[in-house]
Design a protein around this motif. Structure first.
Motif, PDB file in Angstrom:
ATOM      1  N   SER A  37      -6.142 -16.650   8.081  1.00 28.31           N
ATOM      2  CA  SER A  37      -6.152 -15.234   8.424  1.00 28.31           C
ATOM      3  C   SER A  37      -7.490 -14.821   9.034  1.00 28.31           C
ATOM      4  N   PRO A  38      -7.451 -14.107  10.147  1.00 26.92           N
ATOM      5  CA  PRO A  38      -8.706 -13.672  10.769  1.00 26.92           C
ATOM      6  C   PRO A  38      -9.363 -12.522  10.007  1.00 26.92           C
ATOM      7  N   GLU A  39     -10.609 -12.268  10.356  1.00 27.40           N
ATOM      8  CA  GLU A  39     -11.423 -11.320   9.606  1.00 27.40           C
ATOM      9  C   GLU A  39     -10.921  -9.879   9.753  1.00 27.40           C
ATOM     10  N   LEU A  40     -10.579  -9.516  10.997  1.00 30.09           N
ATOM     11  CA  LEU A  40     -10.143  -8.136  11.227  1.00 30.09           C
ATOM     12  C   LEU A  40      -8.615  -8.110  11.232  1.00 30.09           C
ATOM     13  N   LYS A  41      -8.034  -7.086  10.631  1.00 27.91           N
ATOM     14  CA  LYS A  41      -6.575  -6.980  10.497  1.00 27.91           C
ATOM     15  C   LYS A  41      -5.986  -8.288   9.977  1.00 27.91           C
ATOM     16  N   PRO A  42      -6.437  -8.737   8.849  1.00 22.68           N
ATOM     17  CA  PRO A  42      -5.907 -10.004   8.341  1.00 22.68           C
ATOM     18  C   PRO A  42      -4.430  -9.859   7.954  1.00 22.68           C
ATOM     19  N   TYR A  43      -3.748 -10.981   7.877  1.00 19.77           N
ATOM     20  CA  TYR A  43      -2.359 -10.985   7.427  1.00 19.77           C
ATOM     21  C   TYR A  43      -2.289 -11.783   6.142  1.00 19.77           C
ATOM     22  N   PRO A  44      -1.253 -11.762   5.336  1.00 22.82           N
ATOM     23  CA  PRO A  44       0.014 -11.048   5.550  1.00 22.82           C
ATOM     24  C   PRO A  44       0.093  -9.708   4.806  1.00 22.82           C
ATOM     25  N   ARG A  45      -1.003  -9.177   4.297  1.00 20.03           N
ATOM     26  CA  ARG A  45      -0.898  -7.931   3.536  1.00 20.03           C
ATOM     27  C   ARG A  45      -0.356  -6.793   4.393  1.00 20.03           C
ATOM     28  N   LYS A  46      -0.852  -6.681   5.627  1.00 17.24           N
ATOM     29  CA  LYS A  46      -0.390  -5.559   6.469  1.00 17.24           C
ATOM     30  C   LYS A  46       1.086  -5.736   6.829  1.00 17.24           C
ATOM     31  N   GLU A  47       1.501  -6.999   7.037  1.00 21.12           N
ATOM     32  CA  GLU A  47       2.905  -7.241   7.329  1.00 21.12           C
ATOM     33  C   GLU A  47       3.789  -6.835   6.153  1.00 21.12           C
ATOM     34  N   MET A  48       3.263  -7.040   4.927  1.00 20.07           N
ATOM     35  CA  MET A  48       4.044  -6.683   3.743  1.00 20.07           C
ATOM     36  C   MET A  48       4.313  -5.185   3.701  1.00 20.07           C
ATOM     37  N   ILE A  49       3.342  -4.395   4.067  1.00 21.84           N
ATOM     38  CA  ILE A  49       3.588  -2.940   3.992  1.00 21.84           C
ATOM     39  C   ILE A  49       4.391  -2.468   5.202  1.00 21.84           C
TER      40      ILE A  49
ATOM     41  N   LEU B 341      -8.074  -0.516   3.099  1.00 20.79           N
ATOM     42  CA  LEU B 341      -8.068   0.760   3.821  1.00 20.79           C
ATOM     43  C   LEU B 341      -8.633   0.583   5.225  1.00 20.79           C
ATOM     44  N   GLY B 342      -9.514  -0.405   5.393  1.00 16.81           N
ATOM     45  CA  GLY B 342     -10.077  -0.674   6.708  1.00 16.81           C
ATOM     46  C   GLY B 342      -9.416  -1.858   7.393  1.00 16.81           C
ATOM     47  N   GLY B 343      -8.620  -2.624   6.640  1.00 15.88           N
ATOM     48  CA  GLY B 343      -7.972  -3.791   7.219  1.00 15.88           C
ATOM     49  C   GLY B 343      -8.963  -4.852   7.661  1.00 15.88           C
ATOM     50  N   LYS B 344      -9.912  -5.167   6.746  1.00 15.41           N
ATOM     51  CA  LYS B 344     -10.944  -6.125   7.129  1.00 15.41           C
ATOM     52  C   LYS B 344     -11.242  -7.045   5.951  1.00 15.41           C
ATOM     53  N   LEU B 345     -11.369  -8.333   6.241  1.00 13.17           N
ATOM     54  CA  LEU B 345     -11.759  -9.264   5.180  1.00 13.17           C
ATOM     55  C   LEU B 345     -13.263  -9.132   4.940  1.00 13.17           C
ATOM     56  N   LEU B 346     -13.644  -9.047   3.684  1.00 11.33           N
ATOM     57  CA  LEU B 346     -15.060  -8.937   3.352  1.00 11.33           C
ATOM     58  C   LEU B 346     -15.496 -10.160   2.566  1.00 11.33           C
ATOM     59  N   GLN B 347     -16.739 -10.563   2.793  1.00 15.97           N
ATOM     60  CA  GLN B 347     -17.363 -11.576   1.957  1.00 15.97           C
ATOM     61  C   GLN B 347     -18.678 -10.960   1.523  1.00 15.97           C
ATOM     62  N   GLU B 348     -18.689 -10.404   0.325  1.00 16.19           N
ATOM     63  CA  GLU B 348     -19.887  -9.681  -0.099  1.00 16.19           C
ATOM     64  C   GLU B 348     -20.596 -10.411  -1.229  1.00 16.19           C
ATOM     65  N   SER B 349     -21.902 -10.337  -1.163  1.00 13.75           N
ATOM     66  CA  SER B 349     -22.731 -11.090  -2.090  1.00 13.75           C
ATOM     67  C   SER B 349     -23.259 -10.180  -3.204  1.00 13.75           C
TER      68      SER B 349
END
Lengths: 387, 422
Positions: A37-49, B341-349
């Motif tokens: 899953s990519p960093e921005l707009k990752p999947y599959p959570r958004k697809e689930m909703i 809410l932002g639709g972004k994967l975070l890796q926070e330390s």
């Protein structure tokens, strides 16, 4: 934006493998666990909703469905048992149906109740083909007679090529229509999700093709490592057979065999012969492997739907009847045995061909396009090496 | 405490569990004239509540409330407190239960105070259960400052043979009875109140959250002890690994709760617990930044206000997304989460991570033999419509907070009193 849920779509999704969809409470464990899953707009959570809301158009235009290789890690880790991996698979099926042209063909492979219609279409095709053969070749033998089975007499190559080439051409056109609609939808609704630098078209196509050839994205899936081996066998088995058939078709089209009567049968060590035989064996072995894997699902990573089994059975039929057909030739059996084997083989190949844009088979081009789109939009994995 | 002449009979109620619910039920019943036998498996009363630094929403320490209750117990001759005791068998029915109680030896008689010399005779150590095992204590110890009964405990199993012989020769000899053994007590009671309480969910089960392999991933229970003046650090919040004050602290909500692979239910108190602990940090480490990762913040009723106040605090950030993985990196911990809410994967330390682990009913793991109760699939007691003389209160019934446990206990006491008076 006012969301108008499509209830029928949600219910149909539940029927085709996404039955646990509504358990999802949007915690996003799936998006984090997914190794692809990519960093921005990752999947599959958004697809689930989106699926929960029945956002049909949004989902059809979503390239991320095709960036998933169904490893099932998300389903294993899901704290609610909502099985996002199965939902993604069901959504891919819905996309194929969504863009199917003509639309009714998209429905035919999605439920066993349409099998009689499929059988009727095929019987009609084979019937017309044999009729043309009878009219064209006045002295062709009747079907089940003859001390041993002769392919050329049963069905002349020119007739075979005429019909199958036309059918293939038609299907490629239909597939292209679906593909172009898919691409436009992606461009309209799913662009600009980039975090990595965008790539140009050439680099994107080459990169995506290399990913397909090496199955490199598939390889990053953890739970599905075993499945990858099966998929590689089927994939390369199919490619081998496709290349063999293409070469044979082109040669026949050029009337090369007619001018070189001693060409056929090719020797066992002729490169094309080796490619064909190896392809057939790889396809069958791959089918067995995948069939067994799906049946036992050793890591409980995914459920298989009717569409999965339909496509797998079809591939298996093509491989198995192909090998039988070769055996028929080698053993010079009487026509009464040879005819049905050959007819079934032709049927299986015909089915595979006409369902290219409609069954799971279509994933080959949907996935390829989605992977190109992802690269064009800078939607690579955060830690994936640049091309 | 060891005399085997507990009052029993038709006017007696047995309360199993000496936590806040059990203490309350015992007092409510005894103060209207019933006889009560209060059975507690640990060496002191107070259960999980006495281990807290403060409880929400008023943020007062549990000690003052407990101290008042202990006073009421001391003054009331109708309550018989049995510590280090377990109910081993129950037979009979409403109005006439025959109960067998097993009393484990404390070895400390209470007949004379323990002397300095006796304390010095022991150097063997055991994990300090009061502090969730975060430090160790000598094998002859006072469980904690406010322990009730205020008696030492001897962990005889941990002593070396030299320590035993040294102890035998140290005055006052009547303070310690090394030959004490387990005793059995049979009592007859009219009603039983089950207030067996809870224990935290074992964070070792959460493979991907790295609790077992990273010292700086702690549970909310351990955070309570870190913040408490009576805790292993005297109330200083420092990292267990290197003793440094953390600059960035994360709270991971639903660590095992609402999770089909762990506890499928919501543990109800962990949201408020983390919000409360965030306030400890704001007071003790004013410069630290705090992140709370959640699926939903569940602060019901008037607790909502408690949440809103923290939302307005710019040192506290809330991220909607469940932490799926924690991995060590250098001396820090990296949390993998999607900000949904932002639709972004975070890796926070972070420097310190607190897992909001949930509530597991003790009844689920240690069912009481012969007790006619129904539990749900998770081990919480479900009371039937027909009153059978056995009532439950507090976290034995469902995950709940202190104030609701107290109300529960009063309700259970009333039902038990009705059986006694009938």
């Amino acid at each position: 934006m006012l969301v108008k849920p499509d209830i029928a779509y949600i219910e149909d999704l539940a029927q085709s493998g996404g039955s646990d969809l509504k358990k999802c409470y949007q915690c996003a464990t799936c998006s984090v666990i997914c190794p692809l899953s990519p960093e921005l707009k990752p999947y599959p959570r958004k697809e689930m909703i989106w699926a929960s809301w029945g956002l049909k158009g949004r989902l059809a235009a979503d390239p991320d469905l095709w960036l998933c290789h169904q490893c099932g890690d998300c389903s294993v880790q899901c704290p609610r048992g909502a099985r996002p991996g199965d939902v993604m698979a069901a959504l891919r099926g819905k996309t194929i149906e969504h863009f199917a042209f003509p639309a009714f063909m998209g429905k035919l492979t999605r439920h066993p109740r349409y099998l009689p219609i499929l059988a009727a279409i095929s019987a009609f095709f084979i019937g017309v083909m044999l009729l043309v053969q009878q009219l064209w070749e006045q002295d062709a033998p009747l079907l089940f007679l003859g001390s041993h089975f002769e392919y050329e007499q049963f069905l002349a190559h020119k007739v075979l090529i005429l019909f199958f080439f036309s059918a293939s051409f038609l299907m490629v056109v239909f597939a292209a229509i679906s593909a172009s609609r898919f691409w436009k939808a992606m461009d309209k609704l799913s662009s600009g999700w980039s975090t990595a630098p965008v790539e140009d078209l050439r680099s994107s196509v080459i990169g995506a093709a290399m990913d397909l050839i090496k199955h490199s994205r598939f390889h990053r899936c953890d739970s599905g490592k075993q499945r990858r081996s099966g998929h590689l066998l089927v994939f390369y088995g199919f490619v081998g057979l496709f290349v063999t058939t293409s070469i044979a078709t082109v040669l026949t089209f050029l009337e090369y065999p007619l001018n070189n009567p001693d060409l056929y049968p090719l020797g066992w060590f002729h490169p094309v012969k080796i490619l064909g035989n190896a392809g057939g064996i790889a396809l069958l072995a791959g089918c067995f492997y995948v069939w067994n894997y799906r049946r036992n699902s050793p890591d409980h990573t995914g459920e298989s739907s009717y569409s999965d089994w339909f496509f797998l059975a079809l591939l298996f039929m093509v491989g198995a009847t192909g090998i039988f057909t070769e055996v028929v030739r080698l053993t010079a059996v009487p026509s009464i045995l040879g005819t049905p084997v050959y007819v079934v083989h032709l049927l299986a190949v015909f089915w595979l061909l006409i369902f290219l844009p409609y069954t799971k088979f279509a994933h080959i081009f949907y996935r390829f396009l989605a992977m190109i789109h992802a690269r064009l939009n800078g939607r690579r994995l955060p830690d994936a090496p640049a091309q | 405490m060891t005399e085997n002449t507990a009052r029993s009979g038709k006017d007696t109620i047995l309360v199993i569990g000496g936590g806040i619910a059990g203490i309350t039920a015992a007092l409510e019943a005894a103060e209207v004239g019933c006889n009560v036998i209060l059975v507690e498996k640990e060496a002191y009363l107070g259960g999980r509540v006495v281990r807290m630094n403060q409880y929400f929403p008023k943020l007062c320490p549990p000690t003052c409330g407990l101290e008042i209750n202990y006073q009421r117990i001391r003054k009331n001759p109708r309550i018989k407190v049995l510590t280090l005791s377990e109910v081993s068998k129950v037979a009979g029915q409403k109005g006439n239960f025959n109960v067998t109680i097993r009393i484990h030896p404390r070895y400390v008689t209470g007949n004379a105070p323990i002397s300095r010399a006796q304390l010095d005779a022991i150097s063997s150590e055991i994990p300090n259960d009061f502090n969730s095992g975060m430090d160790r204590t000598r094998a002859l110890y006072m469980p904690h400052d406010q322990a009730f009964p205020h008696l030492h405990v001897l962990a005889r199993y941990a002593l070396t043979s030299e320590e035993i012989s040294r102890l035998e020769e140290t005055e006052p000899r009547e303070a310690i009875d090394l030959s004490a053994g387990a005793e059995t007590l049979d009592v007859n009671v009219a009603a039983i109140i089950v207030a067996t309480g809870w224990q935290p969910y074992d964070a070792n089960n959460l493979d991907l959250l790295g609790y077992s392999s990273n010292a700086d991933v702690i549970t909310n229970i351990e955070m309570e002890r870190l913040a408490a003046r009576t805790g292993p650090t005297g109330g200083k919040i420092i990292r267990p690994s290197d003793g440094r004050e953390p600059a960035r602290v994360a709270f991971v909500q639903c660590a095992g709760s609402r999770d089909a692979n762990n506890l499928p239910y919501c543990s109800a108190v962990c949201c408020m617990a983390s919000l409360k602990q965030a306030r400890y940090l704001r007071n003790k480490l004013p410069d630290a930044s705090i992140s709370i990762f959640y699926i939903d913040i569940r602060t019901i009723g008037r607790h909502e206000e408690f949440y809103y106040q923290l939302l307005a605090d710019d040192h506290v950030s809330f991220v909607k997304g469940k932490v799926a993985r924690i991995t060590p990196e250098a001396s820090n911990l990296v949390l993998d989460v999607e900000d949904t809410l932002g639709g972004k994967l975070l890796q926070e330390s972070f420097d310190l991570v607190v897992l909001a682990t949930g509530v597991v009913p003790n009844q689920a793991r240690h069912p009481l033999p012969g007790l006619d109760i129904t539990t749900d699939e998770y081990g919480f007691i479900v009371e039937g419509v027909v009153r059978n003389g056995i009532y439950a209160a507090g976290c034995a019934c469902r995950p709940t907070d202190v104030s609701r446990s107290v109300k529960d206990a009063t309700a259970a006491a009333l039902r038990a009193i009705q059986d006694v008076r009938r």
